[in-house]
Design a protein around this motif. Structure first.
Motif, PDB file in Angstrom:
ATOM      1  N   HIS A 183      58.487 -91.984 -69.327  1.00 40.78           N
ATOM      2  CA  HIS A 183      57.345 -92.648 -68.656  1.00 40.78           C
ATOM      3  C   HIS A 183      58.177 -93.827 -67.564  1.00 40.78           C
ATOM      4  O   HIS A 183      58.551 -94.789 -67.942  1.00 40.78           O
ATOM      5  N   SER A 185      56.218 -94.106 -64.332  1.00 41.35           N
ATOM      6  CA  SER A 185      55.240 -94.426 -63.487  1.00 41.35           C
ATOM      7  C   SER A 185      54.689 -95.758 -63.922  1.00 41.35           C
ATOM      8  O   SER A 185      54.931 -96.356 -64.954  1.00 41.35           O
ATOM      9  N   ASP A 458      53.374 -89.234 -63.354  1.00 42.79           N
ATOM     10  CA  ASP A 458      54.653 -89.453 -63.477  1.00 42.79           C
ATOM     11  C   ASP A 458      55.525 -88.419 -62.403  1.00 42.79           C
ATOM     12  O   ASP A 458      54.851 -87.769 -62.121  1.00 42.79           O
TER      13      ASP A 458
END
Length: 511
Positions: A183, A185, A458
Motif C-alpha cells: 500500500h 497510496s 494505488d
C-alpha cells in the motif's frame, strides 16, 4: 579545544551537541590527543542518558522501572530532565496508558497496516520537505560554523526520512505476508486530523522550531504526554474502540506510532493463535522486498509471527527507542537538533537558516481546505515535473514490493532506477524549487516540493512488460520537459541526463 563551533568548557554547548560529541568519542576521533578508554566513553553515554546534569548536586532521574515487554517505561518520560526538559512541552510527566486496539479479523489487521503505511509515507514527505528547505552555502548569509550546523541538521533529518522509507517497506512486506498487496497510496498533504486519529495532523513545514516540535510530537515515545507544535494542535475527537463482533474494518484510535505498531503486533499474535500461522501468513515470501537492495538489514522475509514481531520491533526501536530508550531514536535525534537549533538562535538572534520557502501546492487540495497555490507558471511546471518523478518512483516501488515475474537482474535494475530518481532527480528538483518564486501574491517567497499525487488509487502497474514500457514513456516525457527548462537554467542538465538514462534502462530490459 573546540569541536565545530562547540566550546567544550561550556555546559550549554556540550549538552546541545552531546550526540555528535558521543559519536566522535565512540570512534576515537575525539579528543585530539588520543582516544578515551571505553569506560570513560560509557560514562559520557550514561551522563547523556540520565538527563545531562549540569552539576553533581542536580537530582538524578528515577532508575528505569521494569517495563512491560516492548513498551516504554515511565522512567523514559521522567528521564527527560535538565536542559532537555526545558526544550520539550510536556502536558504531564506521568506515563500515559494507551487503550487497546481490537483486531479480531484479517480485514482489521490489513486496515491498520495500511494506516501505518500511509503514516510512514506522509512522515517521510514531511521530513524531506523540511530538509530541502535548509540553506546550502555561506553565500546565503551563513557563517561557516552555522553552515556546519545546518548540514548536521539536514543529515539527521534525511537519515530519519530514509528510515521512514524502510518502515514503509516493512509495512508493505507485512501486508504481503498476510496475502495482501503493498500500500503506497496516501491522501495528499496537508491532511486534517480527522483523516487520522485525533492527535495526528500532517502537513509540510519548512525547517524551524515549529517543524521540529511537530516532529517530536509525531515521534514521541508511547506513553509520553506531549503537546504538538503551536498552531498544529488537533481537535480531540476520540474514535470508539471496535467491538469484537464487528467484521468490517474501520479506524481505531492510536496516540503514537509506537502504540499503533504494538497493537498491530498484538493483532498478529492473536490472529495466529486464533486461526493458525499457516492460515494467517498466506503471502509468498519471494514477492517481498529484499533489504540488501538498499542496505537495510532490518528488512527481511516475513513468514511467521516471530518474523512479524522482529520487523515491528525494528520500526519501534528506530522511532521511539528500544524499550523506551529514546536517546538515539528518531525522537532523541529530533530533540537534539531542536536543542542545538535553539542554542544557535540564542547566540545569533534573527538568524534564518532556511530559504524563504512557503508550503504551496500546484492545485487545490481534495479536502476543500485552504492552501496557498503556485501561480508562477515556470515554478508550477517544475513542481509538477517533480511530482511526475515522485509518481514514477511509486510505480517502481510497487514493482519492487510486489514483483511477480521479474528476474534477479531486473529487480536490481528497478532498485537502481528508484535510487536514481531519489538522488539524481527529486532531490535536485527540490533544491531548484526552493529558489523559484511562488508568484506575485507572495513576494520574496519560494516554493518547495509538493509531493502531490494525481489520483488516489494505488500505483501498481500489474503487467511486467507493460509496466516497464509505461515507466520508460513517463521518464522520457519528463526528460523532454526538463530539457525545455534547461534552456533557461543549466541546473536542469544533469536531471535531463538522469531521466534519459533511467528511461533507457527500463526500455532496454522490458522483455
Amino acid at each position: 579545544m573546540r569541536f565545530a563551533f562547540v566550546d567544550l568548557w561550556s555546559y550549554e554547548d556540550v549538552s546541545a551537541n552531546a550526540a555528535a560529541i558521543f559519536e566522535k568519542l565512540s570512534t576515537g576521533a575525539m579528543p585530539c590527543d588520543g582516544a578515551w578508554p571505553s569506560e570513560r566513553v560509557e560514562l559520557f553515554r550514561r551522563w547523556m542518558d540520565t538527563g545531562m546534569r549540569e552539576t553533581a548536586s542536580d537530582p538524578v532521574p528515577a532508575a528505569a522501572a521494569p517495563a512491560e515487554p516492548g513498551r516504554a517505561s515511565a522512567a523514559s518520560v521522567e528521564a527527560i530532565e535538565g536542559r532537555l526538559s526545558r526544550v520539550l512541552d510536556l502536558r504531564s510527566e506521568q506515563y500515559v496508558r494507551e487503550r487497546a486496539i481490537v483486531i479480531e479479523h484479517r480485514s482489521a489487521l490489513v486496515y491498520m497496516l495500511s494506516e501505518a503505511a500511509e503514516l510512514e509515507h506522509a512522515l517521510m514527505c514531511e521530513y524531506l520537505f523540511a530538509a530541502f528547505s535548509l540553506k546550502r552555502s555561506v553565500d546565503e548569509g551563513l557563517t561557516p560554523e552555522q553552515l556546519a550546523a545546518v548540514e548536521r541538521w539536514r543529515s539527521t533529518i534525511l537519515g530519519v526520512a530514509k528510515q521512514e522509507m524502510l518502515h514503509l517497506a516493512i509495512a508493505c512486506n507485512l501486508l504481503t505476508s498476510v496475502g495482501i498487496g503493498p500500500h503506497l497510496s496516501r491522501p495528499n498533504l496537508p491532511q486534517p486530523a480527522r483523516h487520522y486519529p485525533s492527535g495526528v495532523r500532517l502537513e509540510l513545514l519548512p525547517f524551524g522550531e515549529q517543524a521540529l516540535r511537530h516532529f517530536l510530537f509525531l515521534e514521541r515515545p508511547e506513553g509520553m504526554d506531549l503537546n504538538d507544535a503551536e498552531g498544529l494542535a488537533a481537535m480531540e475527537n476520540a474514535v470508539p474502540v471496535m467491538g469484537e463482533e464487528e467484521i468490517a474494518p474501520r479506524l481505531q484510535e492510536f496516540r503514537t506510532v509506537g502504540h499503533l505498531y504494538r497493537s498491530i503486533e498484538t493483532g498478529f499474535r492473536h490472529l495466529a493463535e486464533k486461526m493458525g500461522e499457516e492460515n494467517l501468513f498466506l503471502g509468498p515470501v519471494g514477492s517481498q522486498t529484499r533489504g540488501e537492495l538498499f542496505g537495510w538489514k532490518e528488512l527481511g522475509p516475513i513468514s511467521n509471527t516471530e518474523d512479524a514481531a522482529r520487523a515491528i520491533e525494528a520500526i519501534v526501536e528506530q522511532g521511539e527507542g528500544a524499550r523506551g530508550d529514546w536517546r538515539h531514536a528518531h525522537f532523541g535525534r529530533f530533540l537534539s537538533v531542536l536543542n542545538e537549533y535553539l542554542h544557535v538562535r540564542q547566540n545569533a538572534p534573527g538568524l534564518e537558516v532556511t530559504r524563504p520557502v512557503l508550503p504551496v501546492l500546484v492545485r487545490p487540495p481534495e479536502t476543500g481546505g485552504e492552501a496557498d497555490l503556485i501561480t508562477d507558471p515556470a515554478t508550477a511546471r517544475v513542481a509538477d515535473l517533480c511530482n511526475v518523478a515522485y509518481e514514477m518512483l511509486l510505480h517502481v516501488f510497487y514493482r519492487l514490493m510486489s514483483h511477480i515475474d521479474e528476474s534477479a537482474d531486473q529487480i536490481g535494475i528497478l532498485a537502481d532506477v528508484a535510487v536514481g530518481l531519489m538522488t539524481d532527480v527529486i532531490g535536485p528538483l527540490a533544491d531548484i524549487l526552493s529558489t523559484m518564486p511562488v508568484g506575485p501574491e507572495h513576494p520574496g517567497r519560494t516554493a518547495g516540493v509538493t509531493f502531490e499525487l494525481f489520483y488516489q488509487p494505488d500505483y501498481l502497474l500489474p503487467h511486467r512488460k507493460a509496466a516497464w514500457l509505461v515507466g520508460a514513456e513517463l521518464l522520457t516525457d519528463a526528460a523532454a520537459t526538463a530539457q525545455i527548462e534547461m534552456r533557461r537554467d543549466r541546473r536542469f542538465e544533469p536531471i535531463v541526463t538522469a531521466l534519459r538514462s533511467q528511461a533507457e534502462a527500463l526500455r532496454e530490459n522490458a522483455v
